[in-house]
Write a protein that holds these residues in place. Sequence first.
Motif, mmCIF file in Angstrom:
data_model
loop_
_atom_site.group_PDB
_atom_site.id
_atom_site.type_symbol
_atom_site.label_atom_id
_atom_site.label_comp_id
_atom_site.label_asym_id
_atom_site.label_seq_id
_atom_site.Cartn_x
_atom_site.Cartn_y
_atom_site.Cartn_z
ATOM 1 N N SER A 87 -8.795 -6.640 2.473
ATOM 2 C CA SER A 87 -9.272 -5.260 2.507
ATOM 3 C C SER A 87 -8.240 -4.306 3.095
ATOM 4 N N ASP A 88 -7.161 -4.833 3.684
ATOM 5 C CA ASP A 88 -6.109 -3.977 4.217
ATOM 6 C C ASP A 88 -5.481 -3.117 3.128
ATOM 7 N N PHE A 89 -5.570 -3.553 1.882
ATOM 8 C CA PHE A 89 -4.959 -2.808 0.801
ATOM 9 C C PHE A 89 -5.762 -1.572 0.403
ATOM 10 N N TRP A 90 -6.917 -1.398 1.027
ATOM 11 C CA TRP A 90 -7.693 -0.188 0.773
ATOM 12 C C TRP A 90 -6.903 1.041 1.213
ATOM 13 N N GLY A 91 -6.153 0.927 2.294
ATOM 14 C CA GLY A 91 -5.313 2.028 2.753
ATOM 15 C C GLY A 91 -4.266 2.396 1.718
ATOM 16 N N LEU A 92 -3.668 1.398 1.068
ATOM 17 C CA LEU A 92 -2.691 1.639 0.020
ATOM 18 C C LEU A 92 -3.326 2.361 -1.160
ATOM 19 N N ILE A 93 -4.482 1.880 -1.593
ATOM 20 C CA ILE A 93 -5.145 2.464 -2.756
ATOM 21 C C ILE A 93 -5.476 3.938 -2.529
ATOM 22 N N THR A 94 -6.036 4.252 -1.376
ATOM 23 C CA THR A 94 -6.432 5.633 -1.097
ATOM 24 C C THR A 94 -5.234 6.542 -0.849
ATOM 25 N N SER A 95 -4.074 5.967 -0.533
ATOM 26 C CA SER A 95 -2.878 6.773 -0.298
ATOM 27 C C SER A 95 -2.175 7.175 -1.589
ATOM 28 N N LEU A 96 -2.558 6.548 -2.701
ATOM 29 C CA LEU A 96 -1.946 6.868 -3.999
ATOM 30 C C LEU A 96 -3.049 7.302 -4.976
ATOM 31 N N PRO A 97 -3.601 8.500 -4.779
ATOM 32 C CA PRO A 97 -4.738 8.941 -5.608
ATOM 33 C C PRO A 97 -4.409 9.116 -7.081
ATOM 34 N N ASN A 98 -3.138 9.280 -7.410
ATOM 35 C CA ASN A 98 -2.756 9.476 -8.811
ATOM 36 C C ASN A 98 -2.431 8.171 -9.528
ATOM 37 N N ALA A 99 -2.462 7.074 -8.813
ATOM 38 C CA ALA A 99 -2.193 5.767 -9.421
ATOM 39 C C ALA A 99 -3.500 5.095 -9.822
ATOM 40 N N LYS A 100 -3.405 4.236 -10.814
ATOM 41 C CA LYS A 100 -4.567 3.482 -11.273
ATOM 42 C C LYS A 100 -4.468 2.056 -10.733
ATOM 43 N N PHE A 101 -5.587 1.563 -10.237
ATOM 44 C CA PHE A 101 -5.597 0.226 -9.658
ATOM 45 C C PHE A 101 -6.690 -0.628 -10.282
ATOM 46 N N LEU A 102 -6.369 -1.892 -10.469
ATOM 47 C CA LEU A 102 -7.348 -2.933 -10.780
ATOM 48 C C LEU A 102 -7.206 -3.968 -9.682
ATOM 49 N N VAL A 103 -8.291 -4.273 -9.002
ATOM 50 C CA VAL A 103 -8.262 -5.239 -7.903
ATOM 51 C C VAL A 103 -8.915 -6.538 -8.354
ATOM 52 N N MET A 104 -8.204 -7.630 -8.224
ATOM 53 C CA MET A 104 -8.741 -8.946 -8.552
ATOM 54 C C MET A 104 -8.847 -9.747 -7.261
ATOM 55 N N TYR A 105 -10.037 -10.247 -6.965
ATOM 56 C CA TYR A 105 -10.284 -10.938 -5.703
ATOM 57 C C TYR A 105 -10.843 -12.335 -5.966
ATOM 58 N N GLU A 106 -10.886 -13.142 -4.909
ATOM 59 C CA GLU A 106 -11.518 -14.460 -4.977
ATOM 60 C C GLU A 106 -12.920 -14.369 -4.383
ATOM 61 N N TYR A 107 -13.882 -14.996 -5.020
ATOM 62 C CA TYR A 107 -15.265 -14.963 -4.542
ATOM 63 C C TYR A 107 -15.364 -15.322 -3.061
ATOM 64 N N GLU A 108 -14.688 -16.401 -2.687
ATOM 65 C CA GLU A 108 -14.878 -16.955 -1.350
ATOM 66 C C GLU A 108 -14.178 -16.157 -0.252
ATOM 67 N N ASN A 109 -13.293 -15.228 -0.639
ATOM 68 C CA ASN A 109 -12.491 -14.536 0.372
ATOM 69 C C ASN A 109 -12.690 -13.024 0.415
ATOM 70 N N CYS A 110 -13.658 -12.506 -0.322
ATOM 71 C CA CYS A 110 -13.821 -11.058 -0.391
ATOM 72 C C CYS A 110 -15.215 -10.657 0.088
ATOM 73 N N GLY A 111 -15.263 -9.744 1.055
ATOM 74 C CA GLY A 111 -16.540 -9.289 1.583
ATOM 75 C C GLY A 111 -17.150 -8.167 0.751
ATOM 76 N N GLN A 112 -18.411 -7.885 1.023
ATOM 77 C CA GLN A 112 -19.128 -6.869 0.270
ATOM 78 C C GLN A 112 -18.655 -5.456 0.608
ATOM 79 N N ALA A 113 -18.159 -5.252 1.819
ATOM 80 C CA ALA A 113 -17.760 -3.910 2.245
ATOM 81 C C ALA A 113 -16.661 -3.340 1.351
ATOM 82 N N ILE A 114 -15.628 -4.135 1.052
ATOM 83 C CA ILE A 114 -14.543 -3.633 0.221
ATOM 84 C C ILE A 114 -15.023 -3.419 -1.212
#
Length: 207
Positions: free
Chosen positions: A87-114
């Motif tokens: 979830s640390d990469f949320w800071g990166l995503i929000t810092s580049l509002p003009n970029a497009k992102f696709l986030v791929m995560y693993e079921y076992e390692n990703c929380g609901q908050a992100i």
Amino acid sequence: MHKLYATLKNLNQDELDKIEKIYLYDDHHTTVGWRWLSNFTEIPVEHIVIDRVTERKSLVDIVMTAGVCQSHFAEGIDSFILVSSDSDFWGLITSLPNAKFLVMYEYENCGQAIKNALEEHDIYYCAIDDFCSGNVDGFKRAILLEILKKYLPDILYLNGKELVEHLYEEAWINGTDSEKKAFYERYIKTLSLRIDKDGNFNVEIKR
């Protein structure tokens, strides 16, 4: 790493052609499997290994963030696929509002908050587990055998079955009991002693 390989393997050529380059950011604590990805895909792969200042703190996140920003502002790249559950990469995503992102995560390692945060900001995300159903046996085997090679000089002082468990752990591969047994029967029990023309002994892996 084998999930990423399986995902790439299941994409058609048109989809693969849209991926210009893969950047792998890690440090010396990461499995050697990442080094093998470039051998199993035609997509250019740049492997960036980051040294630690202290053993307790990884600098991978910050260096990757800097790399993405460099690609965006200096090279004009506007679309990124982040393969991470951090979830640390949320800071990166929000810092580049003009970029497009696709986030791929693993079921076992990703929380609901992100996931909630991504949904609220209309950023597409998906589980890499849903795309990695392809056959990756060859990729896994190559990694396991690569790790096995470094243990060959001390093989006489090791327990074969315990060695198999260690190989899977070091490769970060979740193998079933039957898979581990098959690897033990095929590669550990068939290790052979060879002597070269100079009289030096070597332990060889039967392929």
